[in-house]
Scaffold this motif. Structure first.
Motif, mmCIF file in Angstrom:
data_model
loop_
_atom_site.group_PDB
_atom_site.id
_atom_site.type_symbol
_atom_site.label_atom_id
_atom_site.label_comp_id
_atom_site.label_asym_id
_atom_site.label_seq_id
_atom_site.Cartn_x
_atom_site.Cartn_y
_atom_site.Cartn_z
ATOM 1 N N MET A 146 10.916 58.032 -41.995
ATOM 2 C CA MET A 146 11.787 58.886 -41.976
ATOM 3 C C MET A 146 12.817 58.876 -40.832
ATOM 4 S SD MET A 146 9.029 62.034 -42.735
ATOM 5 C CE MET A 146 10.344 63.273 -42.373
ATOM 6 N N SER A 147 12.465 58.183 -39.675
ATOM 7 C CA SER A 147 13.338 58.228 -38.595
ATOM 8 C C SER A 147 14.704 57.142 -39.296
ATOM 9 C CB SER A 147 12.822 57.842 -37.525
ATOM 10 O OG SER A 147 11.724 58.792 -37.077
ATOM 11 N N GLU A 148 14.374 55.893 -39.667
ATOM 12 C CA GLU A 148 15.092 55.180 -40.072
ATOM 13 C C GLU A 148 16.048 55.650 -41.277
ATOM 14 O OE1 GLU A 148 15.165 50.559 -41.924
ATOM 15 O OE2 GLU A 148 13.371 51.755 -41.464
ATOM 16 N N GLN A 149 15.608 56.446 -42.051
ATOM 17 C CA GLN A 149 16.397 57.023 -43.074
ATOM 18 C C GLN A 149 17.121 57.876 -42.697
ATOM 19 O OE1 GLN A 149 13.958 58.318 -46.336
ATOM 20 N NE2 GLN A 149 15.797 58.576 -47.696
ATOM 21 N N VAL A 150 16.759 58.798 -41.612
ATOM 22 C CA VAL A 150 17.472 59.952 -41.118
ATOM 23 C C VAL A 150 18.895 59.274 -40.373
ATOM 24 C CG1 VAL A 150 17.757 61.744 -39.209
ATOM 25 C CG2 VAL A 150 15.939 61.482 -40.808
ATOM 26 N N GLN A 151 18.459 58.327 -39.621
ATOM 27 C CA GLN A 151 19.502 57.657 -38.636
ATOM 28 C C GLN A 151 20.564 56.909 -39.601
ATOM 29 O OE1 GLN A 151 17.375 54.949 -36.018
ATOM 30 N NE2 GLN A 151 17.064 56.832 -34.704
ATOM 31 N N SER A 152 20.203 56.451 -40.467
ATOM 32 C CA SER A 152 21.410 55.761 -41.688
ATOM 33 C C SER A 152 21.745 56.547 -42.797
ATOM 34 C CB SER A 152 20.250 54.855 -42.317
ATOM 35 O OG SER A 152 19.293 55.284 -43.241
ATOM 36 N N ALA A 153 21.463 57.927 -42.836
ATOM 37 C CA ALA A 153 21.896 58.761 -43.677
ATOM 38 C C ALA A 153 23.307 59.260 -43.216
ATOM 39 C CB ALA A 153 21.308 59.961 -44.048
ATOM 40 N N GLY A 154 24.292 59.539 -44.244
ATOM 41 C CA GLY A 154 25.793 59.897 -44.009
ATOM 42 C C GLY A 154 25.987 61.236 -43.821
#
Length: 603
Positions: free
Chosen positions: A119-127
């Protein structure tokens, strides 16, 4: 049961009730203290659980908030807030794992690490979800929902929330179980306190109330008995007053045969018997204003003494002996009785006396004679004891020197001769030589022990202190017991007889402690003051009762009576204190100036 026995029983009962009462109070105090500690521990755990549940709930909120912030407009403030909350979310997750390190939910928290990392990786990469500044709030929510659904972050967030719900539920269940256990434990503690209070009521308060009630009854009975005794005493006083009233009638009858006087309150004479008047060298037996005390003695001090006794006799009876001196200077001893007069008139005191001068003179002569004979007998006894002791010590000294200088030296020479042998057949004769060497050592040791039990040369050559020190050391070595000698700055010589008597007394006491008391530790203490030399022998062996003690003798000493005789010859005293369970102490005190060696004899 007499009064003393009853008081002893009451005292034991009171002490037993007091001990039980203190025990009950202690149990109640311990129960209350335990309950307090238990509740305090539970409150601490509850505070910890509440904090954990609060943090877990905030984790759920942060997970949703972070997911939503990742799809809002690309604003630096929002991105900074998201990063801060993401860091808080991660750090609090680690905090939960530390706090629940020993809890059963720890594996479930650890299982969330992978999901949180995704979740942290996906949140940081989300536009950014919205670029249009003019879009409304409803459009923004739609964009966030679509972004969450499209990215799969919503599914992971839901999974995280469901797992956190399970973890929070288990933590809450554990806290509830602890509450239930606390309630059960508190019930048991309350029950125990109630049982202790019930037992205290049955076995302490009720016996105490009966004890107090009995004491009140005893006090009431004593009060009644005192009232009866007071009535009897009043009757006796009235009867005594009646009897004293009859004494005046006897005055004339005994006037010629007895020493009798009737006195006023100030001690002046109302009447003297004729015989008393003749004894005091007074002309006539009629009344006068002179005081009787002036006729009894010419010294003012004695007159004041007699006057005080006569004045005090108006209150109560007095009886004793007086030494008087009449007007002619003749001295008489009188056995005097003073009685208060309980009648109307001038008479205040009756004086009855008998002449015991002859008896006193005879008693004095007999006392002087007995004292002289006793002194002579004591002196003769001391002389005999000194002669016996000196003769014994001379003989022992002679035997000791013969053994030491004769047999001891010969046996030592024999030992050296045997050790110097060099046989032709070493292996065959070696064992025999070793046997002879061991035998010679045993003979020498026996000779030295016999010499030691007689008069040690140190006593004659160096004095009491070295002799006692060697005795303690040698007896400790020979017997295997711990015998210690302690000297407190005694560095002078005593008379030869005094040193011998003190040495023999200490030797006898130590031998008795080793043989009869079975002592493991014996302490010999020697000290001196300006006027007194003291020797103390303490042991930790089996004591005895002095009343049951009989003389004990062995080959190296004499019994307790001989010890006392030796110390008595030095004008000293010996004290013995023994307890069957606490060992024995023998204390010897001898006047120091009487036993000090003269100048030049202490070398």
């Amino acid at each position: 049961m007499n009064k003393t026995d009853q008081e002893s029983v009451d005292s034991k009962l009171f002490n037993r009730l007091r001990s039980s009462y203190l025990l009950a109070l202690s149990l109640i105090a311990l129960a209350l203290l335990g309950e307090h500690l238990l509740v305090e521990s539970f409150l601490t755990e509850q505070a910890k659980d509440a904090n954990i549940i609060n943090v877990a709930g905030r984790q759920r909120m942060l997970s949703q908030r972070i997911a939503k912030l990742s799809f809002l407009e690309n604003d630096p403030a929002n991105r900074s807030l998201m990063s801060a909350e993401l860091a808080e979310w991660t750090s609090r997750h680690e905090w939960l794992k530390d706090q629940l390190a020993t809890d059963r939910v720890l594996p479930q928290l650890v299982a969330l690490d992978t999901l949180m990392a995704q979740m942290s990786e996906q949140v940081q990469s989300a536009g950014p979800g919205m670029q249009d500044k003019g879009a409304g709030p409803q459009d923004a929510m739609e964009v966030v929902k679509q972004g969450l659904a499209a990215s799969g972050l919503n599914a992971r967030s839901e999974t995280y929330l469901s797992r956190m719900d399970v973890i929070v539920g288990e933590i809450s269940e554990a806290a509830t179980n602890r509450v239930n256990r606390l309630r059960s434990t508190k019930k048991w503690i309350t029950l125990a306190v109630g049982i202790v209070l019930l037992l205290e009521l049955l076995f302490i308060f009720q016996p105490i109330s009966r004890f107090v009630r009995r004491q009140f009854l005893v006090l009431e009975q004593e009060k009644i008995a005192q009232a009866e005794a007071r009535q009897l005493a009043e009757i006796a006083v009235r009867e005594k007053a009646a009897s004293l009233g009859k004494l005046s009638a006897l005055n004339q009858a005994i006037d010629r045969a007895a020493l009798f006087a009737t006195l006023r309150a100030d001690g002046s004479i109302l009447h003297l018997s004729r015989k008393f008047a003749e004894l005091l060298a007074r002309s006539g037996s009629g009344p006068g204003r002179e005081s009787l005390s002036h006729l009894l003695h010419q010294e003012e001090g004695r007159q004041a003494f007699f006057s005080e006794l006569i004045t005090a006799a108006r209150i109560g009876d007095w009886q004793g002996e007086w030494l008087i001196r009449n007007q002619r200077g003749e001295e008489y001893w009188l056995d005097v009785t003073l009685l208060p007069a309980r009648q109307e008139g001038e008479a205040e005191v009756f004086l009855l006396a008998s002449d015991i001068t002859a008896r006193k003179e005879a008693q004095h002569s007999l006392d002087v004679l007995n004292q002289e004979k006793m002194s002579e007998e004591i002196e003769r006894g001391k002389q005999r004891s000194r002669q016996i002791v000196e003769t014994q010590e001379k003989e022992r000294l002679r035997v000791a020197r013969d053994l030491h200088d004769g047999i001891g030296q010969k046996l030592t020479a024999l030992k050296f001769s045997l050790e110097s042998l060099r046989p032709d057949k070493p292996q065959q004769i070696k064992d025999r030589i070793e046997q002879l060497r061991a035998l010679s050592k045993e003979i020498i040791l026996g000779v030295r022990l016999a010499t030691f039990n007689l008069t040690p040369p140190e006593l004659m050559d160096y004095g009491l202190v070295p002799a006692l020190e060697k005795m303690a050391r040698e007896l400790s070595r020979l017997t295997g017991e711990r015998i210690v000698f302690h000297n407190e700055d005694v560095d002078f010589r005593l008379e030869a007889t005094a040193e011998i008597n003190l040495y023999r007394t200490v030797q006898e006491a130590v031998n008795n402690a080793v043989k009869y008391a079975k002592a493991n530790y014996i302490l010999i203490s020697l000290s001196a003051g300006p006027q007194l030399l003291s020797v103390t022998i303490d042991d930790d062996g089996e004591g005895f009762d002095r009343e049951d003690l009989t003389e004990k003798t062995d080959g190296s000493g004499m019994g307790l009576s001989f010890m006392e005789e030796r110390i008595r010859n030095l004008n000293g005293r010996i004290f013995l204190r023994s307890n069957p369970e606490g060992g024995t102490r023998i204390s010897i005190n001898v006047p120091l100036p009487e036993i000090l060696a003269e100048s030049g004899e202490d070398n």
